[in-house]
Every structure is written in structure tokens, then in C-alpha cells.
Design a protein around this motif. Structure first.
Motif, mmCIF file in Angstrom:
data_model
loop_
_atom_site.group_PDB
_atom_site.id
_atom_site.type_symbol
_atom_site.label_atom_id
_atom_site.label_comp_id
_atom_site.label_asym_id
_atom_site.label_seq_id
_atom_site.Cartn_x
_atom_site.Cartn_y
_atom_site.Cartn_z
ATOM 1 N N ARG A 1 -8.856 -12.629 -11.584
ATOM 2 C CA ARG A 1 -7.658 -12.138 -10.899
ATOM 3 C C ARG A 1 -7.954 -10.860 -10.105
ATOM 4 O O ARG A 1 -7.417 -10.665 -9.024
ATOM 5 N N SER A 2 -8.803 -10.007 -10.664
ATOM 6 C CA SER A 2 -9.149 -8.759 -9.979
ATOM 7 C C SER A 2 -9.844 -9.034 -8.657
ATOM 8 O O SER A 2 -9.609 -8.342 -7.660
ATOM 9 N N ASP A 3 -10.718 -10.045 -8.644
ATOM 10 C CA ASP A 3 -11.389 -10.426 -7.402
ATOM 11 C C ASP A 3 -10.365 -10.847 -6.353
ATOM 12 O O ASP A 3 -10.501 -10.527 -5.176
ATOM 13 N N LEU A 4 -9.354 -11.565 -6.795
ATOM 14 C CA LEU A 4 -8.315 -12.013 -5.864
ATOM 15 C C LEU A 4 -7.562 -10.817 -5.287
ATOM 16 O O LEU A 4 -7.305 -10.764 -4.087
ATOM 17 N N SER A 5 -7.263 -9.844 -6.119
ATOM 18 C CA SER A 5 -6.581 -8.639 -5.642
ATOM 19 C C SER A 5 -7.446 -7.877 -4.658
ATOM 20 O O SER A 5 -6.962 -7.404 -3.625
ATOM 21 N N ARG A 6 -8.746 -7.769 -4.959
ATOM 22 C CA ARG A 6 -9.663 -7.082 -4.044
ATOM 23 C C ARG A 6 -9.789 -7.843 -2.726
ATOM 24 O O ARG A 6 -9.859 -7.251 -1.660
ATOM 25 N N LEU A 7 -9.796 -9.162 -2.809
ATOM 26 C CA LEU A 7 -9.873 -9.985 -1.607
ATOM 27 C C LEU A 7 -8.666 -9.730 -0.713
ATOM 28 O O LEU A 7 -8.790 -9.563 0.490
ATOM 29 N N GLY A 8 -7.505 -9.668 -1.316
ATOM 30 C CA GLY A 8 -6.294 -9.373 -0.555
ATOM 31 C C GLY A 8 -6.327 -7.984 0.049
ATOM 32 O O GLY A 8 -5.981 -7.783 1.210
ATOM 33 N N ALA A 9 -6.784 -6.989 -0.721
ATOM 34 C CA ALA A 9 -6.862 -5.611 -0.238
ATOM 35 C C ALA A 9 -7.913 -5.474 0.860
ATOM 36 O O ALA A 9 -7.709 -4.767 1.841
ATOM 37 N N ALA A 10 -9.041 -6.163 0.709
ATOM 38 C CA ALA A 10 -10.114 -6.082 1.699
ATOM 39 C C ALA A 10 -9.684 -6.661 3.037
ATOM 40 O O ALA A 10 -10.194 -6.272 4.080
ATOM 41 N N ASN A 11 -8.735 -7.595 3.002
ATOM 42 C CA ASN A 11 -8.243 -8.195 4.244
ATOM 43 C C ASN A 11 -6.988 -7.502 4.739
ATOM 44 O O ASN A 11 -6.260 -8.019 5.563
ATOM 45 N N ASP A 12 -6.729 -6.307 4.182
ATOM 46 C CA ASP A 12 -5.635 -5.454 4.631
ATOM 47 C C ASP A 12 -4.273 -6.126 4.505
ATOM 48 O O ASP A 12 -3.389 -5.907 5.321
ATOM 49 N N ASN A 13 -4.115 -6.951 3.483
ATOM 50 C CA ASN A 13 -2.807 -7.549 3.219
ATOM 51 C C ASN A 13 -2.009 -6.604 2.340
ATOM 52 O O ASN A 13 -2.545 -5.984 1.445
#
Length: 85
Positions: free
Chosen positions: A58-70
Motif C-alpha cells: 500500500r505504501s508503494d501505491l501512495s508513493r506512486l500517487g505522490a510521485a505523479n503529483d496527484n
């Protein structure tokens, strides 16, 4: 459209709802209650979402969202939940 947005488009409607709940920080039990699903069904959806989006947890998913500036969905609920269905 960011990379995460393109990947989110590949999810089923239910998987997309679960992904938004994950990004909001909800537990499986909370997601089950919000979407009126059994917890094991949520676990399967979570596993599918992580696999499709290439996240290990789940943390990876959150980082993925943050990295794409969502913007995180911050307690945003899927329309069906808001409508009471």
C-alpha cells in the motif's frame, strides 16, 4: 494525464474505488464497510490493484500517487458510497 492516471484507467470500476480508498489511507475493514463488501473480497481487490499498478504494498501505491503529483483523495469516497448505494 500522468502515469498513475493512465494505470488507474485500466482498473475495473470496483478496483478503482478500492484504489481510491487505499490512497485515502483506509484499512481493508474500512473499505469493506464503505463499499459493502466482504473483507476477503476487498483483500482480493487490493491484491489486484497492487499487481496492476506495479506496487508491492500500500505504501508503494501512495508513493506512486505522490510521485505523479496527484492530490491524495483525503477521505474522498466513491460516488456509489456517497449516494448510499
Amino acid at each position: 494525464m500522468s502515469d498513475i492516471d493512465a494505470l488507474l484507467q485500466t482498473l475495473s470500476t470496483r478496483q478503482h474505488e478500492v484504489a481510491l480508498c487505499i490512497l485515502a489511507g483506509d484499512s481493508n475493514a474500512e473499505i469493506a464497510a464503505y463499499l459493502n463488501l466482504h473483507r476477503t473480497t476487498v483483500e482480493r481487490h487490493v491484491a489486484a490493484v497492487l499487481r496492476i499498478l506495479g506496487a508491492r504494498c500500500r505504501s508503494d501505491l501512495s508513493r506512486l500517487g505522490a510521485a505523479n503529483d496527484n492530490d491524495p483523495p483525503a477521505r474522498r469516497r466513491p460516488v456509489a458510497v456517497l449516494a448510499g448505494f
